[in-house]
Design a protein around this motif. Sequence first.
Motif, PDB file in Angstrom:
ATOM      1  N   LEU A 186       0.794  -1.224   0.000  1.00  0.00           N
ATOM      2  CA  LEU A 186       0.000   0.000   0.000  1.00  0.00           C
ATOM      3  C   LEU A 186       0.831   1.280   0.000  1.00  0.00           C
ATOM      4  N   PHE A 187       2.151   1.175   0.037  1.00  0.00           N
ATOM      5  CA  PHE A 187       2.974   2.360   0.248  1.00  0.00           C
ATOM      6  C   PHE A 187       3.924   2.597  -0.908  1.00  0.00           C
ATOM      7  N   ASP A 188       4.180   3.899  -1.174  1.00  0.00           N
ATOM      8  CA  ASP A 188       5.238   4.250  -2.110  1.00  0.00           C
ATOM      9  C   ASP A 188       6.496   4.583  -1.294  1.00  0.00           C
ATOM     10  N   ILE A 189       7.582   4.906  -1.967  1.00  0.00           N
ATOM     11  CA  ILE A 189       8.855   5.089  -1.263  1.00  0.00           C
ATOM     12  C   ILE A 189       8.795   6.253  -0.273  1.00  0.00           C
ATOM     13  N   ASP A 190       8.111   7.341  -0.621  1.00  0.00           N
ATOM     14  CA  ASP A 190       8.019   8.478   0.294  1.00  0.00           C
ATOM     15  C   ASP A 190       7.256   8.110   1.562  1.00  0.00           C
ATOM     16  N   GLU A 191       6.199   7.334   1.424  1.00  0.00           N
ATOM     17  CA  GLU A 191       5.427   6.912   2.593  1.00  0.00           C
ATOM     18  C   GLU A 191       6.238   5.989   3.499  1.00  0.00           C
ATOM     19  N   GLY A 251      13.697  11.848  13.310  1.00  0.00           N
ATOM     20  CA  GLY A 251      13.778  13.302  13.369  1.00  0.00           C
ATOM     21  C   GLY A 251      14.290  13.952  12.097  1.00  0.00           C
ATOM     22  N   LEU A 252      14.120  13.301  10.958  1.00  0.00           N
ATOM     23  CA  LEU A 252      14.553  13.888   9.694  1.00  0.00           C
ATOM     24  C   LEU A 252      13.533  14.926   9.231  1.00  0.00           C
ATOM     25  N   ASN A 253      14.013  16.021   8.639  1.00  0.00           N
ATOM     26  CA  ASN A 253      13.092  17.020   8.108  1.00  0.00           C
ATOM     27  C   ASN A 253      12.779  16.700   6.646  1.00  0.00           C
ATOM     28  N   ASP A 254      11.929  17.502   6.014  1.00  0.00           N
ATOM     29  CA  ASP A 254      11.514  17.223   4.631  1.00  0.00           C
ATOM     30  C   ASP A 254      12.698  17.226   3.667  1.00  0.00           C
ATOM     31  N   THR A 255      13.668  18.107   3.910  1.00  0.00           N
ATOM     32  CA  THR A 255      14.859  18.145   3.054  1.00  0.00           C
ATOM     33  C   THR A 255      15.652  16.849   3.189  1.00  0.00           C
ATOM     34  N   ASP A 256      15.833  16.387   4.424  1.00  0.00           N
ATOM     35  CA  ASP A 256      16.553  15.130   4.660  1.00  0.00           C
ATOM     36  C   ASP A 256      15.842  13.958   3.978  1.00  0.00           C
ATOM     37  N   LEU A 257      14.514  13.906   4.113  1.00  0.00           N
ATOM     38  CA  LEU A 257      13.756  12.819   3.488  1.00  0.00           C
ATOM     39  C   LEU A 257      13.865  12.878   1.967  1.00  0.00           C
ATOM     40  N   GLY A 258      13.834  14.078   1.407  1.00  0.00           N
ATOM     41  CA  GLY A 258      14.012  14.232  -0.040  1.00  0.00           C
ATOM     42  C   GLY A 258      15.385  13.780  -0.491  1.00  0.00           C
ATOM     43  N   LEU A 292      17.287  11.588   1.050  1.00  0.00           N
ATOM     44  CA  LEU A 292      17.344  10.125   1.193  1.00  0.00           C
ATOM     45  C   LEU A 292      16.639   9.445   0.019  1.00  0.00           C
ATOM     46  N   ALA A 293      15.484   9.970  -0.391  1.00  0.00           N
ATOM     47  CA  ALA A 293      14.773   9.417  -1.544  1.00  0.00           C
ATOM     48  C   ALA A 293      15.620   9.561  -2.809  1.00  0.00           C
ATOM     49  N   ALA A 294      16.273  10.717  -2.969  1.00  0.00           N
ATOM     50  CA  ALA A 294      17.138  10.930  -4.140  1.00  0.00           C
ATOM     51  C   ALA A 294      18.310   9.963  -4.134  1.00  0.00           C
ATOM     52  N   PHE A 295      18.886   9.708  -2.953  1.00  0.00           N
ATOM     53  CA  PHE A 295      19.983   8.742  -2.857  1.00  0.00           C
ATOM     54  C   PHE A 295      19.511   7.352  -3.280  1.00  0.00           C
ATOM     55  N   LEU A 296      18.343   6.935  -2.789  1.00  0.00           N
ATOM     56  CA  LEU A 296      17.822   5.619  -3.159  1.00  0.00           C
ATOM     57  C   LEU A 296      17.569   5.531  -4.663  1.00  0.00           C
ATOM     58  N   GLU A 297      17.084   6.620  -5.249  1.00  0.00           N
ATOM     59  CA  GLU A 297      16.877   6.635  -6.701  1.00  0.00           C
ATOM     60  C   GLU A 297      18.202   6.568  -7.456  1.00  0.00           C
ATOM     61  N   SER A 298      19.269   7.104  -6.857  1.00  0.00           N
ATOM     62  CA  SER A 298      20.577   7.076  -7.520  1.00  0.00           C
ATOM     63  C   SER A 298      21.148   5.663  -7.591  1.00  0.00           C
ATOM     64  N   LEU A 299      20.582   4.733  -6.839  1.00  0.00           N
ATOM     65  CA  LEU A 299      21.073   3.357  -6.850  1.00  0.00           C
ATOM     66  C   LEU A 299      20.492   2.544  -8.003  1.00  0.00           C
TER      67      LEU A 299
END
Length: 87
Positions: free
Chosen positions: A15-20, A55-62, A64-71
Motif C-alpha cells: 500500500l505504500f510508495d517510497i516516500d510513505e 527526526g529527519l526534516n523534509d529536506t533530509d527525506l528528499g 534520502l529518496a534521491a539517494f535511493l533513486e541514484s542506486l
Amino acid sequence: MRDVTRTAPYMHSGLFDIDEVLRLYNAGMPNDRVREGETYATPAPTKSPHLRPLGLNDTDLGDLAAFLESLEESHRLFPTPPLPPGL
C-alpha cells in the motif's frame, strides 16, 4: 538496495510508495492504538525497540529518496550466449 525504487509498491500489504515508507520509518513506525472495547482478529505485530523516530526534516527525506533513486542502474540487454553444438 540496488533498484529499490523500481520495486514499488512496498511493505507486506503493498500500500505504500517510497516516500510513505521513508515517513513511516522517520516516525519510528508508529503502531495503531486499539480503542477501548475494540478487538481485532489478528494481533498487531511486535515492533522492535530499536525502531525510534529519526527526526529527519523534509529536506533530509528528499535527499534520502534521491539517494535511493541514484542506486538504480541502467538496464542492459546482454545477448544470449551461443549453445554448444548438439544441444
